[in-house]
Design an enzyme around this catalytic site. Structure first.
Site, PDB file in Angstrom:
ATOM      1  N   TYR A  44       5.976  78.001 -68.814  1.00 25.24           N
ATOM      2  CA  TYR A  44       4.706  77.673 -68.155  1.00 25.24           C
ATOM      3  C   TYR A  44       3.523  78.071 -69.039  1.00 25.24           C
ATOM      4  CZ  TYR A  44       1.224  77.630 -64.311  1.00 25.24           C
ATOM      5  OH  TYR A  44       0.129  77.389 -63.496  1.00 25.24           O
ATOM      6  N   SER A  68      -2.175  65.557 -53.239  1.00 24.09           N
ATOM      7  CA  SER A  68      -1.837  65.591 -51.805  1.00 24.09           C
ATOM      8  C   SER A  68      -1.883  66.988 -51.203  1.00 24.09           C
ATOM      9  CB  SER A  68      -0.454  64.974 -51.577  1.00 24.09           C
ATOM     10  OG  SER A  68       0.514  65.649 -52.338  1.00 24.09           O
ATOM     11  N   ASN A 105      -3.755  67.307 -62.536  1.00 16.66           N
ATOM     12  CA  ASN A 105      -3.623  68.538 -61.757  1.00 16.66           C
ATOM     13  C   ASN A 105      -2.178  69.025 -61.613  1.00 16.66           C
ATOM     14  OD1 ASN A 105      -4.274  70.478 -59.397  1.00 16.66           O
ATOM     15  ND2 ASN A 105      -2.896  68.971 -58.465  1.00 16.66           N
TER      16      ASN A 105
END
Ligand code: NAP
Length: 258
Positions: free
Chosen positions: A156, A16, A91
């Site tokens: 991460y 989005s 993603n």
């Protein structure tokens, strides 16, 4: 270049906004039917309009991919509307901690893997059977230069490194079925409501200039189109021998020479 993707079905997690939105747009421009998921209904609906303007059939699914079993629900909803998925773009990414090992507890470390890896891993396993049956499939995982090499925070970086590892392993297993699996390693890419836009808004021009001068050889932040267009290319038969690799899209930011 006609990528001959017309009529294929793609699922893009986090499609989005930002890089995922551009992946969806680049595929929509090639005639691909699109499923996007995200947590915010309004953003999904806005992007749906943009994708439909590009001519795509679009399905939106509200869902948090980091929640256990959500991948199954997202996959079930997508396939109930489109039948099957030909192209999967994992993603969604992010981090729950911005610290090093001393400042990152196990819950945040594990939670960062939930966001970047586990939901996407489950989706890979869900789309593979149909891809095997039709002897064609594409899986593209959006990693980071901070996963190929040292950078960012410990959770991460570790999660993205694991994603790159899972990509390579799956590619070797699935090559004989005509399924290509690759990852992309973006550098610092700015886009509306993205972290680098926030960084630029929340810091003085001097701090931003210093960051650019220290880190970005092009003298500016990256932009989403090269990532989206690479996803479209990797989805096509023109990329037929490219699998198991991790491709930086970083304007030279990464320090690795390989
Ligand atoms: N931008 C960069 O500079 C950069 C650099 C290196 C790597 N990357 C990687 O590239 C990918 C995309 O980055 P981005 O900058 O476009 O990210 P972003 O600005 O955070 O956008 C992420 C997209 O994913 C959705 N999303 C976030 N968390 C979700 C969740 N748990 N479940 C479902 N949807 C979720 C967001 O919508 P909602 O918020 O509505 O859910 C949005 O559509 C990530 O994997 C990121 O780690 C980005």
């Amino acid at each position: 270049m006609d990528l001959k993707l017309n009529g294929k079905n793609a699922l893009i997690t986090g499609g989005s906004r930002g890089l995922g939105r551009q992946c969806a747009l680049s595929l929509a421009n090639e005639g691909v039917n699109i499923v996007i998921c995200g947590r915010t209904p309004e953003t999904l609906e806005n992007t749906k309009v943009d994708l439909e303007t590009a001519g795509a059939k679009v399905i939106t699914i509200v869902g948090d991919i980091s929640v256990p079993d959500k991948a199954k629900e997202i996959h079930a909803k997508a396939t109930s509307k489109l039948g099957h998925i030909d192209i999967l773009v994992n993603n969604v990414g992010g981090t729950l901690s911005r610290e090093d090992i001393s400042g990152t507890n196990l819950d945040d470390f594990r939670g960062t893997f939930d966001i970047n890896l586990f939901g996407g891993y489950e989706l890979m396993r869900l789309v593979i059977p149909h891809m095997q049956k039709q002897s064609w499939g594409r899986i593209i995982n959006i990693a980071s230069i901070w996963g190929r090499e040292y950078g960012g925070n410990i959770s991460y970086m570790s999660a993205k490194a694991a994603l790159i590892g899972a990509t390579k392993h799956a590619a070797v297993s699935l090559g004989k079925y005509g399924i290509l699996v690759n990852s992309i390693a973006p550098g610092s890419i700015a886009h509306p409501q993205g972290s680098w836009e926030r960084f630029q808004n929340n810091n003085s021009p001097e701090v931003v200039e210093q960051f650019i001068s220290d880190n970005l050889p092009l003298g500016k932040f990256g932009w989403p189109e090269p990532v989206g267009d690479l996803v479209a290319f990797l989805s096509s038969d023109r990329a037929g021998t490219i699998t198991g690799t991790c491709i930086p899209v970083d304007g030279g930011q990464g320090i690795s020479m390989i």
